[in-house]
Scaffold this active site. Structure first.
Site, PDB file in Angstrom:
ATOM      1  N   GLU A 179      30.830  34.048  44.978  1.00 43.53           N
ATOM      2  CA  GLU A 179      30.148  32.891  45.576  1.00 43.53           C
ATOM      3  C   GLU A 179      30.818  31.595  45.179  1.00 43.53           C
ATOM      4  O   GLU A 179      30.885  30.647  45.973  1.00 43.53           O
ATOM      5  CB  GLU A 179      28.670  32.876  45.150  1.00 43.53           C
ATOM      6  CG  GLU A 179      27.819  31.830  45.848  1.00 43.53           C
ATOM      7  CD  GLU A 179      27.781  30.467  45.145  1.00 43.53           C
ATOM      8  OE1 GLU A 179      27.260  29.502  45.736  1.00 43.53           O
ATOM      9  OE2 GLU A 179      28.274  30.366  44.001  1.00 43.53           O
ATOM     10  N   ASP A 193      28.803  36.103  39.961  1.00 47.26           N
ATOM     11  CA  ASP A 193      29.924  35.410  39.325  1.00 47.26           C
ATOM     12  C   ASP A 193      29.508  34.058  38.775  1.00 47.26           C
ATOM     13  O   ASP A 193      28.487  33.482  39.160  1.00 47.26           O
ATOM     14  CB  ASP A 193      31.086  35.244  40.308  1.00 47.26           C
ATOM     15  CG  ASP A 193      30.701  34.484  41.568  1.00 47.26           C
ATOM     16  OD1 ASP A 193      29.603  34.731  42.110  1.00 47.26           O
ATOM     17  OD2 ASP A 193      31.486  33.627  42.020  1.00 47.26           O
ATOM     18  N   HIS A 208      27.454  24.555  36.321  1.00 50.21           N
ATOM     19  CA  HIS A 208      28.858  24.145  36.144  1.00 50.21           C
ATOM     20  C   HIS A 208      29.022  23.135  35.006  1.00 50.21           C
ATOM     21  O   HIS A 208      29.991  22.379  34.979  1.00 50.21           O
ATOM     22  CB  HIS A 208      29.427  23.548  37.440  1.00 50.21           C
ATOM     23  CG  HIS A 208      29.350  24.450  38.621  1.00 50.21           C
ATOM     24  ND1 HIS A 208      29.971  24.162  39.823  1.00 50.21           N
ATOM     25  CD2 HIS A 208      28.724  25.645  38.806  1.00 50.21           C
ATOM     26  CE1 HIS A 208      29.726  25.138  40.698  1.00 50.21           C
ATOM     27  NE2 HIS A 208      28.967  26.045  40.093  1.00 50.21           N
TER      28      HIS A 208
END
Length: 389
Positions: free
Chosen positions: A149, A87, A360
């Site tokens: 996760e 993910d 991110h």
């Protein structure tokens, strides 16, 4: 019979083009089934035995376990586990200058959502093992692809709680710039909720002000924060003690009204060795004076499933093996991974291509300088732990 896989860059491209966002918000959350099926097909084409595991209590999420080098009964002892999550986090469309789901090569970098964190790791694995000869393995090689996760770590938790596998060693391919990581702090996040009694502010005695009770609670928690700093210490970490942060507080609705409800969101990042149960006891003990003075008005609720601290001891012989292979000393980090759960199965290090600084982030990328060293490293790991004849 083995099937021919696409070239490395096409494997990477297909992984990035298959969305697999996990998020607490159901409007953003996606199943990873398409990505799991993609990986399952590729590993099956290479002769791996493939098992797809539905992960309970998720929104249609799956783990994949691929194995090669086991005996005819699907059994094996020891060997190597290469693990990663399928993910990604959601993306902010307004901050990306490229399509997050189209692999873009520019200035010797590969851009796309999951290039570094960490879908791309599976392209490295597939490329490194495409020519593997199962008949020459004396110990099995396992590949684990997990779900969620980035939110609950439900996939790794489920795998660790239910597997019978006991490999000799595991590598989680999170982006560490190919520096091996042997420890990180844990993470717990809680909501402290106070229920008071509203009333007109002209007569405070007729109500119970939730903000006053929260003030008492925060005072107790700040004392606990000091205790944690004084009692627990690990000099390997840049911040060598557990941290506590008050991140969000909300309460009340008018200046002339006694506050009926107040809520604090806080987190603690415990060092390895400070167990979650010990931490819960310390929290309960710290807030006990408030609970006793105001029965039934204070509650502690988890915001997210807790993650324990993780550590592979420096003197573990596997640490020495990896340090020798890489010529790099192991490090400790402050971010969390699935390592505390995989470590329940076998000794585990975190080691993978790409930089955590790109995780991110808008326009996430991996430097292509990692390609050859990572391919070589995976080959060395398989040779060492699966003992090719």
């Amino acid at each position: 019979m083995k099937m021919k896989l696409p070239p490395f860059i096409e494997l990477y491209r297909a992984l990035i083009a298959t969305p697999s966002i996990s998020a607490a918000d159901s409007a953003l959350d996606q199943s990873n089934e398409a990505l799991i099926n993609l990986l399952a097909g590729w590993f099956a084409d290479l002769g791996f035995r493939v098992e797809i595991q539905p992960v309970p209590d998720t929104r249609h999420k799956f783990n994949l376990l691929a194995s090669i080098g086991e005996n005819e009964n699907g059994e094996g002892h020891g060997g190597l586990l290469l693990a990663g999550h399928t993910d990604t986090v959601p993306y902010d469309e307004g901050r990306w200058t490229r399509d997050p789901f189209t692999l873009t090569e520019h200035d010797h970098k590969l851009y796309g959502l999951g290039t570094a964190d960490m879908k791309g790791f599976f392209a490295f694995i597939l490329d490194a093992v495409r020519d593997i000869d199962a008949s020459k393995l004396t110990k099995p090689l396992y590949i684990l692809a997990t779900a969620d996760e980035e939110t609950t770590m439900a996939g790794a938790r489920y795998f660790a709680a239910n597997t019978q596998l006991r490999p000799d060693f595991a590598i989680i391919g999170e982006p560490t710039s190919l520096q091996p990581v042997r420890a990180h702090k844990g993470h717990i996040s809680n909501a402290i909720r106070i229920t008071g009694q509203s009333g007109h502010s002209s007569d405070p005695a007729r109500g119970v002000n939730a903000i006053d009770l929260m003030h008492e609670s925060i005072t107790q928690l700040m004392a606990l924060r000091t205790t944690l700093q004084e009692r627990y210490h690990n000099p390997a970490f840049t911040i060598p003690y557990p941290t506590m942060n008050f991140g969000h507080i909300n309460g009340g609705d008018a200046a002339n009204r006694i506050c009926a409800c107040c809520e604090l969101h806080m987190d603690i990042r415990p060092l390895p060795g400070l167990t979650l149960s010990d931490l819960n006891e310390l929290m309960t003990e710290a807030l006990e004076p408030v609970s006793q003075r105001w029965p039934g008005r204070l509650s502690i609720d988890e915001l997210h499933p807790p993650i324990p601290g993780y550590e592979c001891p420096t003197d573990h012989h596997m640490v020495g093996v990896i340090e020798k292979l890489l010529g790099e000393r192991t490090a400790v980090v402050n971010y969390c991974t699935e390592a505390p759960f995989i470590q329940q199965v076998c000794p585990t290090l975190v080691l993978g291509p790409g930089s955590i600084n790109q995780a991110h982030q808008p326009d996430e990328f991996i430097d292509m300088a990692f390609i050859e060293p990572t391919r070589e490293l995976i080959g060395q790991l398989v040779d060492h732990f699966c003992q090719q004849k």
